[in-house]
Design a protein around this motif. Structure first.
Motif, PDB file in Angstrom:
ATOM      1  N   GLY A  20       0.817  -1.200   0.000  1.00  0.00           N
ATOM      2  CA  GLY A  20       0.000   0.000   0.000  1.00  0.00           C
ATOM      3  C   GLY A  20       0.852   1.252   0.000  1.00  0.00           C
ATOM      4  O   GLY A  20       2.065   1.217  -0.146  1.00  0.00           O
ATOM      5  N   GLU A  21       0.191   2.369   0.173  1.00  0.00           N
ATOM      6  CA  GLU A  21       0.841   3.677   0.138  1.00  0.00           C
ATOM      7  C   GLU A  21       1.601   3.925   1.437  1.00  0.00           C
ATOM      8  O   GLU A  21       1.010   4.057   2.504  1.00  0.00           O
ATOM      9  CB  GLU A  21      -0.223   4.764  -0.048  1.00  0.00           C
ATOM     10  CG  GLU A  21       0.316   6.157  -0.143  1.00  0.00           C
ATOM     11  CD  GLU A  21       0.920   6.490  -1.495  1.00  0.00           C
ATOM     12  OE1 GLU A  21       1.706   7.437  -1.568  1.00  0.00           O
ATOM     13  OE2 GLU A  21       0.590   5.796  -2.483  1.00  0.00           O
ATOM     14  N   VAL A  22       2.919   3.984   1.332  1.00  0.00           N
ATOM     15  CA  VAL A  22       3.761   4.317   2.474  1.00  0.00           C
ATOM     16  C   VAL A  22       4.583   5.522   2.059  1.00  0.00           C
ATOM     17  O   VAL A  22       5.346   5.462   1.102  1.00  0.00           O
ATOM     18  CB  VAL A  22       4.703   3.156   2.864  1.00  0.00           C
ATOM     19  CG1 VAL A  22       5.563   3.548   4.055  1.00  0.00           C
ATOM     20  CG2 VAL A  22       3.915   1.902   3.164  1.00  0.00           C
ATOM     21  N   THR A  23       4.384   6.627   2.778  1.00  0.00           N
ATOM     22  CA  THR A  23       5.114   7.858   2.470  1.00  0.00           C
ATOM     23  C   THR A  23       5.936   8.272   3.690  1.00  0.00           C
ATOM     24  O   THR A  23       5.819   7.674   4.760  1.00  0.00           O
ATOM     25  CB  THR A  23       4.153   9.000   2.105  1.00  0.00           C
ATOM     26  OG1 THR A  23       3.413   9.373   3.279  1.00  0.00           O
ATOM     27  CG2 THR A  23       3.198   8.593   0.989  1.00  0.00           C
ATOM     28  N   ALA A  24       6.694   9.331   3.532  1.00  0.00           N
ATOM     29  CA  ALA A  24       7.517   9.825   4.638  1.00  0.00           C
ATOM     30  C   ALA A  24       6.665  10.314   5.805  1.00  0.00           C
ATOM     31  O   ALA A  24       7.131  10.343   6.940  1.00  0.00           O
ATOM     32  CB  ALA A  24       8.434  10.939   4.153  1.00  0.00           C
ATOM     33  N   THR A  25       5.419  10.665   5.538  1.00  0.00           N
ATOM     34  CA  THR A  25       4.563  11.188   6.612  1.00  0.00           C
ATOM     35  C   THR A  25       3.584  10.151   7.161  1.00  0.00           C
ATOM     36  O   THR A  25       2.831  10.450   8.082  1.00  0.00           O
ATOM     37  CB  THR A  25       3.772  12.420   6.121  1.00  0.00           C
ATOM     38  OG1 THR A  25       2.982  12.054   4.985  1.00  0.00           O
ATOM     39  CG2 THR A  25       4.709  13.554   5.763  1.00  0.00           C
ATOM     40  N   THR A  26       3.610   8.938   6.636  1.00  0.00           N
ATOM     41  CA  THR A  26       2.754   7.879   7.164  1.00  0.00           C
ATOM     42  C   THR A  26       3.179   7.556   8.595  1.00  0.00           C
ATOM     43  O   THR A  26       4.358   7.312   8.861  1.00  0.00           O
ATOM     44  CB  THR A  26       2.860   6.602   6.310  1.00  0.00           C
ATOM     45  OG1 THR A  26       2.508   6.899   4.960  1.00  0.00           O
ATOM     46  CG2 THR A  26       1.947   5.508   6.836  1.00  0.00           C
ATOM     47  N   ALA A  27       2.234   7.574   9.501  1.00  0.00           N
ATOM     48  CA  ALA A  27       2.541   7.291  10.911  1.00  0.00           C
ATOM     49  C   ALA A  27       2.943   5.828  11.074  1.00  0.00           C
ATOM     50  O   ALA A  27       2.331   4.931  10.491  1.00  0.00           O
ATOM     51  CB  ALA A  27       1.330   7.602  11.778  1.00  0.00           C
ATOM     52  N   VAL A  64       8.476   8.143   9.093  1.00  0.00           N
ATOM     53  CA  VAL A  64       9.759   8.096   8.391  1.00  0.00           C
ATOM     54  C   VAL A  64      10.425   9.467   8.436  1.00  0.00           C
ATOM     55  O   VAL A  64      11.622   9.585   8.706  1.00  0.00           O
ATOM     56  CB  VAL A  64       9.574   7.618   6.934  1.00  0.00           C
ATOM     57  CG1 VAL A  64      10.838   7.826   6.121  1.00  0.00           C
ATOM     58  CG2 VAL A  64       9.152   6.154   6.910  1.00  0.00           C
ATOM     59  N   ALA A  65       9.661  10.518   8.208  1.00  0.00           N
ATOM     60  CA  ALA A  65      10.216  11.875   8.217  1.00  0.00           C
ATOM     61  C   ALA A  65      10.788  12.218   9.592  1.00  0.00           C
ATOM     62  O   ALA A  65      11.884  12.790   9.700  1.00  0.00           O
ATOM     63  CB  ALA A  65       9.156  12.885   7.814  1.00  0.00           C
ATOM     64  N   GLY A  66      10.073  11.862  10.649  1.00  0.00           N
ATOM     65  CA  GLY A  66      10.555  12.114  12.005  1.00  0.00           C
ATOM     66  C   GLY A  66      11.814  11.329  12.316  1.00  0.00           C
ATOM     67  O   GLY A  66      12.756  11.849  12.921  1.00  0.00           O
ATOM     68  N   LEU A  67      11.840  10.073  11.895  1.00  0.00           N
ATOM     69  CA  LEU A  67      13.006   9.224  12.114  1.00  0.00           C
ATOM     70  C   LEU A  67      14.202   9.743  11.322  1.00  0.00           C
ATOM     71  O   LEU A  67      15.320   9.808  11.827  1.00  0.00           O
ATOM     72  CB  LEU A  67      12.692   7.781  11.735  1.00  0.00           C
ATOM     73  CG  LEU A  67      13.825   6.765  11.848  1.00  0.00           C
ATOM     74  CD1 LEU A  67      14.402   6.748  13.260  1.00  0.00           C
ATOM     75  CD2 LEU A  67      13.318   5.385  11.457  1.00  0.00           C
ATOM     76  N   ALA A  68      13.988  10.153  10.083  1.00  0.00           N
ATOM     77  CA  ALA A  68      15.055  10.679   9.250  1.00  0.00           C
ATOM     78  C   ALA A  68      15.629  11.956   9.873  1.00  0.00           C
ATOM     79  O   ALA A  68      16.854  12.149   9.875  1.00  0.00           O
ATOM     80  CB  ALA A  68      14.552  10.956   7.837  1.00  0.00           C
ATOM     81  N   ALA A  69      14.784  12.806  10.416  1.00  0.00           N
ATOM     82  CA  ALA A  69      15.247  14.034  11.076  1.00  0.00           C
ATOM     83  C   ALA A  69      16.097  13.706  12.296  1.00  0.00           C
ATOM     84  O   ALA A  69      17.133  14.343  12.546  1.00  0.00           O
ATOM     85  CB  ALA A  69      14.062  14.909  11.453  1.00  0.00           C
TER      86      ALA A  69
END
Length: 78
Positions: A20-27, A64-69
């Motif tokens: 499915g749709e997994v993006t950088a902002t998907t919780a 993902v975005a939070g983890l990358a940061a």
């Protein structure tokens, strides 16, 4: 999207077979990742980026975005 986010998304899709749709902002909570997946992801990311992020901090990062940061901040501090 930065290199770290792209790599995390690649791992989630390919190694952990998320569909499915997994993006950088998907919780992460929406992905229903269990503690073993988070542990394995933590080990891979530490090996690739040199930043240790325990599973509980990964969950707290939220996405993902939070983890990358978080990884980016830790590698910049080194």
């Amino acid at each position: 999207m930065d290199r770290i986010s792209e790599r995390i998304l690649e791992l989630l899709r390919d190694k952990f077979s998320l569909e499915g749709e997994v993006t950088a902002t998907t919780a992460f909570s929406d992905l229903e990742l269990d503690s073993l997946v988070l542990l394995e992801l933590s080990v891979i990311l530490e090996r690739e980026f040199g930043a240790r992020v325990p599973e509980d901090e990964m969950a707290d990062a939220g996405s993902v975005a939070g983890l990358a940061a978080l990884i980016s901040a830790r590698t910049a501090a080194v």
